[in-house]
Design a protein around this motif. Sequence first.
Motif, mmCIF file in Angstrom:
data_model
loop_
_atom_site.group_PDB
_atom_site.id
_atom_site.type_symbol
_atom_site.label_atom_id
_atom_site.label_comp_id
_atom_site.label_asym_id
_atom_site.label_seq_id
_atom_site.Cartn_x
_atom_site.Cartn_y
_atom_site.Cartn_z
ATOM 1 N N SER A 128 0.845 -1.391 -0.037
ATOM 2 C CA SER A 128 -0.111 0.004 -0.002
ATOM 3 C C SER A 128 0.840 1.216 0.208
ATOM 4 C CB SER A 128 -1.058 -0.086 1.038
ATOM 5 O OG SER A 128 -0.193 -0.073 2.255
ATOM 6 N N VAL A 129 2.161 1.027 0.059
ATOM 7 C CA VAL A 129 2.943 2.330 0.077
ATOM 8 C C VAL A 129 3.541 2.515 -1.425
ATOM 9 C CG1 VAL A 129 5.142 3.149 1.191
ATOM 10 C CG2 VAL A 129 3.864 1.422 2.351
ATOM 11 N N GLN A 130 3.109 3.825 -1.713
ATOM 12 C CA GLN A 130 3.628 4.147 -3.054
ATOM 13 C C GLN A 130 4.877 4.978 -2.796
ATOM 14 O OE1 GLN A 130 0.785 6.999 -5.069
ATOM 15 N NE2 GLN A 130 1.981 6.475 -7.026
ATOM 16 N N VAL A 131 5.780 4.344 -3.460
ATOM 17 C CA VAL A 131 7.096 5.031 -3.318
ATOM 18 C C VAL A 131 7.726 5.702 -4.437
ATOM 19 C CG1 VAL A 131 9.577 3.878 -3.118
ATOM 20 C CG2 VAL A 131 8.121 2.845 -1.688
ATOM 21 N N LEU A 132 7.251 5.551 -5.457
ATOM 22 C CA LEU A 132 7.530 6.489 -6.684
ATOM 23 C C LEU A 132 6.360 7.100 -7.047
ATOM 24 C CD1 LEU A 132 10.284 4.851 -8.738
ATOM 25 C CD2 LEU A 132 10.571 6.387 -7.035
ATOM 26 N N ARG A 133 6.181 8.292 -7.131
ATOM 27 C CA ARG A 133 4.685 8.879 -7.562
ATOM 28 C C ARG A 133 4.642 9.686 -8.701
ATOM 29 N NH1 ARG A 133 2.592 12.249 -3.350
ATOM 30 N NH2 ARG A 133 4.442 13.110 -2.631
ATOM 31 N N GLY A 134 5.629 9.249 -9.508
ATOM 32 C CA GLY A 134 5.563 10.063 -10.815
ATOM 33 C C GLY A 134 6.709 10.740 -11.061
ATOM 34 N N VAL A 135 7.919 10.079 -11.510
ATOM 35 C CA VAL A 135 9.210 10.697 -11.693
ATOM 36 C C VAL A 135 9.605 10.684 -13.107
ATOM 37 C CG1 VAL A 135 11.631 10.456 -11.053
ATOM 38 C CG2 VAL A 135 9.809 9.946 -9.219
ATOM 39 N N SER A 136 9.953 11.947 -13.490
ATOM 40 C CA SER A 136 10.302 12.312 -14.849
ATOM 41 C C SER A 136 11.656 12.856 -14.764
ATOM 42 C CB SER A 136 9.185 12.990 -15.591
ATOM 43 O OG SER A 136 7.912 12.242 -15.593
ATOM 44 N N PHE A 137 12.600 12.562 -15.647
ATOM 45 C CA PHE A 137 13.767 13.474 -15.737
ATOM 46 C C PHE A 137 14.364 12.807 -17.248
ATOM 47 C CE2 PHE A 137 15.502 10.088 -13.114
ATOM 48 C CZ PHE A 137 16.606 9.825 -13.746
ATOM 49 N N GLU A 138 15.570 13.801 -17.740
ATOM 50 C CA GLU A 138 16.206 13.166 -18.762
ATOM 51 C C GLU A 138 17.440 13.608 -18.573
ATOM 52 O OE1 GLU A 138 13.989 14.905 -22.019
ATOM 53 O OE2 GLU A 138 15.556 16.274 -22.508
ATOM 54 N N VAL A 139 18.504 12.772 -19.158
ATOM 55 C CA VAL A 139 19.910 13.000 -19.055
ATOM 56 C C VAL A 139 20.526 13.115 -20.447
ATOM 57 C CG1 VAL A 139 22.173 12.159 -17.826
ATOM 58 C CG2 VAL A 139 20.014 11.435 -17.059
ATOM 59 N N LYS A 140 21.107 14.393 -20.877
ATOM 60 C CA LYS A 140 21.743 14.465 -22.195
ATOM 61 C C LYS A 140 23.209 13.638 -22.193
ATOM 62 C CE LYS A 140 19.240 18.354 -23.500
ATOM 63 N NZ LYS A 140 18.777 19.469 -23.010
ATOM 64 N N ARG A 141 23.671 13.503 -23.252
ATOM 65 C CA ARG A 141 25.023 12.909 -23.230
ATOM 66 C C ARG A 141 26.112 13.839 -22.503
ATOM 67 N NH1 ARG A 141 25.884 8.700 -25.784
ATOM 68 N NH2 ARG A 141 24.239 8.991 -27.450
ATOM 69 N N GLY A 142 26.943 13.088 -21.691
ATOM 70 C CA GLY A 142 27.908 13.871 -20.781
ATOM 71 C C GLY A 142 27.443 14.489 -19.801
ATOM 72 N N GLU A 143 26.146 14.594 -19.234
ATOM 73 C CA GLU A 143 25.825 15.066 -18.129
ATOM 74 C C GLU A 143 25.640 14.213 -17.130
ATOM 75 O OE1 GLU A 143 22.159 18.306 -19.121
ATOM 76 O OE2 GLU A 143 21.462 16.299 -18.868
ATOM 77 N N THR A 144 25.908 14.945 -15.709
ATOM 78 C CA THR A 144 25.936 13.887 -14.340
ATOM 79 C C THR A 144 24.885 14.534 -13.628
ATOM 80 O OG1 THR A 144 28.429 13.720 -14.422
ATOM 81 C CG2 THR A 144 27.149 13.457 -12.181
ATOM 82 N N LYS A 145 23.667 13.774 -13.541
ATOM 83 C CA LYS A 145 22.616 14.217 -12.558
ATOM 84 C C LYS A 145 22.814 13.656 -11.340
ATOM 85 C CE LYS A 145 19.933 15.834 -15.903
ATOM 86 N NZ LYS A 145 19.128 17.213 -16.379
ATOM 87 N N VAL A 146 22.759 14.466 -10.366
ATOM 88 C CA VAL A 146 23.111 14.126 -8.943
ATOM 89 C C VAL A 146 21.540 14.224 -8.266
ATOM 90 C CG1 VAL A 146 23.906 14.808 -6.683
ATOM 91 C CG2 VAL A 146 25.376 14.597 -8.647
ATOM 92 N N ILE A 147 21.010 12.969 -7.530
ATOM 93 C CA ILE A 147 19.795 12.750 -6.826
ATOM 94 C C ILE A 147 20.375 13.057 -5.460
ATOM 95 C CG2 ILE A 147 17.988 11.438 -6.391
ATOM 96 C CD1 ILE A 147 18.368 10.228 -8.977
#
Length: 250
Positions: free
Chosen positions: A17-36
């Motif tokens: 009953s636990v919703q852990v991801l509630r709609g996550v969107s993102f994109e990563v372009k070549r060479g990028e570093t996304k930090v969460i």
Amino acid sequence: MSEVVLRVENLKKSFGSVQVLRGVSFEVKRGETKVILGPSGTGKSTLLACINRLVEPDSGRVFLENEEITPKNVHRMRQKIGFVFQDFNLFNHLTALDNVRIGPMKVQKIPKEEATQIALEQLRKVGLLDKANHYPSQLSGGQKQRVAIARALAMRPKVILFDEPTSALDPELIGEVLSVMMDLAKEGMTMVVVTHELGFARNVASEILFMEDGVILERGAPDEFFSNPKTERAKQFLKKLSELYGEKPR
Ligand SMILES: Nc1ncnc2c1ncn2[C@@H]1O[C@H](COP(=O)(O)OP(=O)(O)OP(=O)(O)O)[C@@H](O)[C@H]1O
Ligand SMILES: [Mg+2]
């Protein structure tokens, strides 16, 4: 305009009953570093695991270089996604060299000699050529994690996902792993990094994604995020982290 390597669209995942991801969107372009960044239990590991379907999402879509990852093609697609875990996940009965070349040999069917060359090149890159014949038990935590990074690199991934790669390390070993990751970022590797290392985030991230309760609550350039977080939750989180770890860049 550089091209999008990884696109995540509206991922949702519940455990019971636990919703852990509630709609996550993102994109990563070549060479990028996304930090969460984000507090414990907000779904960061679940998000990474849903990207290459180590965990099956309930809904949402993931594209790697414009090809959707589906249950049908996941085996092939997963080969293009490196994954570096908190606890290394090395094979303890294999040497560093064997840990790194087993993927190219068994999965990509590259002949042993060529796979060995690829593996040695990656071990050199992470500064461990001299440890090629050591077993994990003969390596420090920082060295094990660098072998794990070499193993990911040996598969020539399109993107590498890191889930708290330095969290299991003694403080004096964290720097050597972050330094390898910084070099990768500089060389243009595409990366998604879950970490609590604020110095790394500040210096290396193309963009910070701040997760809270299964959504990306705030996103922005590191300078902007660290000096002027917009949400109260991000402010509190940064305050708590800097109290815990100190804020100095490593
Ligand atoms: N396989 C599972 N079965 C049931 N619940 C799970 C499972 N995996 C994760 N959860 C729950 O989902 C929530 C999010 O977990 P997740 O590990 O993604 O968080 P996190 O942001 O990575 O946290 P941390 O910073 O502590 O690593 C937690 O409440 C966790 O207990
Ligand atoms: Mg986690």
